[in-house]
Design a protein around this motif. Structure first.
Motif, mmCIF file in Angstrom:
data_model
loop_
_atom_site.group_PDB
_atom_site.id
_atom_site.type_symbol
_atom_site.label_atom_id
_atom_site.label_comp_id
_atom_site.label_asym_id
_atom_site.label_seq_id
_atom_site.Cartn_x
_atom_site.Cartn_y
_atom_site.Cartn_z
ATOM 1 N N ARG A 148 7.288 7.477 -3.403
ATOM 2 C CA ARG A 148 6.890 6.059 -3.974
ATOM 3 C C ARG A 148 5.373 6.372 -3.771
ATOM 4 O O ARG A 148 4.521 5.557 -4.607
ATOM 5 C CB ARG A 148 7.450 5.131 -3.326
ATOM 6 C CG ARG A 148 6.741 3.716 -3.435
ATOM 7 C CD ARG A 148 7.605 2.552 -2.569
ATOM 8 N NE ARG A 148 7.297 2.721 -1.017
ATOM 9 C CZ ARG A 148 8.114 2.966 -0.366
ATOM 10 N NH1 ARG A 148 9.294 3.384 -0.602
ATOM 11 N NH2 ARG A 148 7.767 3.017 1.058
ATOM 12 N N HIS A 149 4.925 6.958 -2.527
ATOM 13 C CA HIS A 149 3.362 6.775 -2.158
ATOM 14 C C HIS A 149 2.556 7.551 -3.535
ATOM 15 O O HIS A 149 1.661 7.134 -3.940
ATOM 16 C CB HIS A 149 3.058 7.479 -0.918
ATOM 17 C CG HIS A 149 3.671 6.745 0.140
ATOM 18 N ND1 HIS A 149 4.665 7.171 1.036
ATOM 19 C CD2 HIS A 149 3.091 5.433 0.712
ATOM 20 C CE1 HIS A 149 4.525 6.194 2.034
ATOM 21 N NE2 HIS A 149 3.624 5.193 1.781
ATOM 22 N N TYR A 208 2.686 5.805 -6.806
ATOM 23 C CA TYR A 208 1.760 4.343 -6.636
ATOM 24 C C TYR A 208 0.300 5.023 -7.019
ATOM 25 O O TYR A 208 -0.540 4.473 -7.477
ATOM 26 C CB TYR A 208 1.776 3.912 -5.501
ATOM 27 C CG TYR A 208 3.011 2.887 -5.277
ATOM 28 C CD1 TYR A 208 4.022 2.667 -6.277
ATOM 29 C CD2 TYR A 208 3.090 2.049 -4.001
ATOM 30 C CE1 TYR A 208 5.101 2.007 -6.269
ATOM 31 C CE2 TYR A 208 4.377 1.274 -4.021
ATOM 32 C CZ TYR A 208 5.210 1.115 -5.168
ATOM 33 O OH TYR A 208 6.395 0.420 -4.954
ATOM 34 N N ALA A 218 0.716 -4.944 -1.459
ATOM 35 C CA ALA A 218 1.605 -4.033 -1.054
ATOM 36 C C ALA A 218 1.135 -2.693 -1.696
ATOM 37 O O ALA A 218 1.124 -1.634 -1.003
ATOM 38 C CB ALA A 218 3.139 -4.382 -1.715
ATOM 39 N N LEU A 219 0.771 -2.545 -2.729
ATOM 40 C CA LEU A 219 0.151 -1.182 -3.387
ATOM 41 C C LEU A 219 -0.888 -0.724 -2.600
ATOM 42 O O LEU A 219 -1.039 0.408 -2.389
ATOM 43 C CB LEU A 219 -0.523 -1.517 -4.904
ATOM 44 C CG LEU A 219 -0.762 -0.433 -5.510
ATOM 45 C CD1 LEU A 219 0.209 0.708 -5.922
ATOM 46 C CD2 LEU A 219 -1.241 -0.792 -7.101
ATOM 47 N N SER A 220 -1.896 -1.844 -2.251
ATOM 48 C CA SER A 220 -2.930 -1.235 -1.507
ATOM 49 C C SER A 220 -2.705 -0.528 -0.191
ATOM 50 O O SER A 220 -3.184 0.356 0.335
ATOM 51 C CB SER A 220 -3.980 -2.375 -1.358
ATOM 52 O OG SER A 220 -4.565 -2.725 -2.593
ATOM 53 N N GLN A 221 -1.532 -1.363 0.475
ATOM 54 C CA GLN A 221 -0.983 -0.728 1.693
ATOM 55 C C GLN A 221 -0.632 0.730 1.611
ATOM 56 O O GLN A 221 -0.652 1.286 2.544
ATOM 57 C CB GLN A 221 -0.015 -1.792 2.314
ATOM 58 C CG GLN A 221 0.566 -1.486 3.709
ATOM 59 C CD GLN A 221 -0.473 -1.270 4.670
ATOM 60 O OE1 GLN A 221 -1.470 -1.752 4.814
ATOM 61 N NE2 GLN A 221 -0.023 -0.439 5.527
ATOM 62 N N GLN A 222 0.298 0.810 0.622
ATOM 63 C CA GLN A 222 0.974 2.048 0.481
ATOM 64 C C GLN A 222 0.064 3.157 0.270
ATOM 65 O O GLN A 222 -0.056 4.496 0.764
ATOM 66 C CB GLN A 222 1.968 2.139 -0.907
ATOM 67 C CG GLN A 222 3.048 1.135 -0.764
ATOM 68 C CD GLN A 222 4.014 1.583 0.472
ATOM 69 O OE1 GLN A 222 4.489 2.643 0.408
ATOM 70 N NE2 GLN A 222 4.584 0.559 1.271
ATOM 71 N N ILE A 223 -1.185 3.129 -0.639
ATOM 72 C CA ILE A 223 -2.082 4.032 -0.834
ATOM 73 C C ILE A 223 -2.939 4.238 0.802
ATOM 74 O O ILE A 223 -3.254 5.210 0.813
ATOM 75 C CB ILE A 223 -3.294 3.615 -1.834
ATOM 76 C CG1 ILE A 223 -2.387 3.299 -3.227
ATOM 77 C CG2 ILE A 223 -4.156 4.362 -1.952
ATOM 78 C CD1 ILE A 223 -1.632 4.545 -3.908
ATOM 79 N N GLU A 254 -1.564 4.033 3.661
ATOM 80 C CA GLU A 254 -0.833 4.642 4.198
ATOM 81 C C GLU A 254 -0.537 6.260 4.010
ATOM 82 O O GLU A 254 -0.706 7.265 4.757
ATOM 83 C CB GLU A 254 0.810 4.432 4.156
ATOM 84 C CG GLU A 254 1.128 3.030 4.909
ATOM 85 C CD GLU A 254 2.461 2.476 4.624
ATOM 86 O OE1 GLU A 254 3.170 3.259 4.051
ATOM 87 O OE2 GLU A 254 2.746 1.484 5.100
ATOM 88 N N LEU A 255 -0.825 6.511 2.590
ATOM 89 C CA LEU A 255 -0.765 8.097 1.885
ATOM 90 C C LEU A 255 -1.978 8.501 2.590
ATOM 91 O O LEU A 255 -2.001 9.729 2.909
ATOM 92 C CB LEU A 255 -0.990 8.026 0.401
ATOM 93 C CG LEU A 255 -0.773 9.107 -0.053
ATOM 94 C CD1 LEU A 255 0.170 10.140 0.340
ATOM 95 C CD2 LEU A 255 -0.916 8.896 -1.809
#
Length: 294
Positions: free
Chosen positions: A4-5, A8, A31-36, A38-39
């Motif tokens: 998913r990361h 995105y 939510a999208l910004s948080q996933q990026i 984390e990556l």
């Protein structure tokens, strides 16, 4: 890091904007910004340049995405491969089959199966049932064809057809002697038989013992193909499944007849069975059902 990361990240780069990427992905922008984030934290590298009006990959991001693109293509191909296997356009099957059944069933069965599924590769192992069952347990075979009279808790049997042993002679020999034998004639007939390593031979010996007869064994061999050729070209008779009596051979009735054996498909109970294995089960039932109708 999750798939998913990566998807995105690609969406943000493709759209040049967190807002547009979030809309395309049907997720919220936070939510999208948080996933990026984390990556990037997981990789220990900044992958996106957020300083301009359009979001762009950094040098590290470009290098990372170059590899990611290749990986995503491989994953897409893997997904297609799974679908191909499920629709039986490709795949493989490992089959174990006992010698007596292989002698008459394997050719028409493979002809029928391959006419519908030419992309499925088959590996056929001809062996005694005592070897087939352990191979099924060890996941060395996908399916077996043997007999259902040797039950095992972890092996499931699917009944197929009745196999009956018969006296088989050359067609010329049968023309001279007729279509029936007395017990005395059978006892005096020189036989060519499979050796004691075959379950068929053990059934033949038991038959003579139960009938109070003594067999006259002239030749013992360890090959059904060789045995049929011997009978085809000599005055020796044999006892094999009636189904093997092809060109140049004929069957003769015996007093009493052999009791039928129920041939069966064998597979591990409660195990995963591939699409190819499931299709092979259907094909085998169709072929053996046609045999019973003849």
């Amino acid at each position: 890091m999750l798939l998913r990361h990566i998807r995105y990240l690609k969406a943000v780069v493709d759209h040049g904007s967190f807002t547009r990427a979030a809309q395309a992905l049907h997720v919220s922008q936070p939510a999208l910004s948080q996933q990026i984030r984390e990556l990037e934290l997981g990789l220990g590298a900044r992958l996106l340049d957020r300083s301009g009006r359009q979001v762009r990959p950094t040098d590290l991001g470009v290098a990372y995405l170059r590899h990611v693109d290749r990986a995503l293509k491989e994953l897409d191909e893997a997904t297609r491969a799974v679908r191909d296997v499920e629709d039986l356009s490709t795949g493989s099957l490992r089959l174990g089959i006992t010698p007596s059944i292989a002698a008459y069933l394997i050719a028409p069965l493979l002809r029928h199966f391959r006419s519908s599924y030419p992309g499925i590769g088959l590996v056929v192992h001809v062996a005694a049932q005592e070897e087939i069952e352990p191979a099924l347990r060890n996941d060395e075979l996908d399916l077996g064809i043997g007999f259902g009279d040797l039950p095992a808790e972890d092996i499931e049997t699917i009944p197929l057809h009745d196999e009956r042993l018969a006296l088989i002679v050359s067609a010329i020999w049968q023309g001279a002697r007729g279509n029936a034998f007395t017990a005395a004639e059978l006892a005096s007939t020189p036989l060519a038989l499979l050796d004691g390593s075959f379950s068929t031979r053990r059934l033949v010996d038991q038959y003579f013992q139960n009938s109070g007869l003594r067999s006259s064994v002239a030749v013992e061999v360890n090959s059904i193909t060789a045995l049929m050729e011997i009978v085809r070209q000599t005055d020796l008779a044999t006892i094999l499944p009636a189904n093997v009596a092809g060109a140049g051979l004929a069957t003769i009735g015996l007093p009493p007849e052999f009791a039928p054996r129920r041939a069966a498909l064998l597979r591990r109970r409660n195990a995963y069975h591939s699409a190819a294995a499931r299709a092979f089960v259907v094909a085998t039932k169709e072929v053996t059902s046609a045999m019973d109708c003849k």
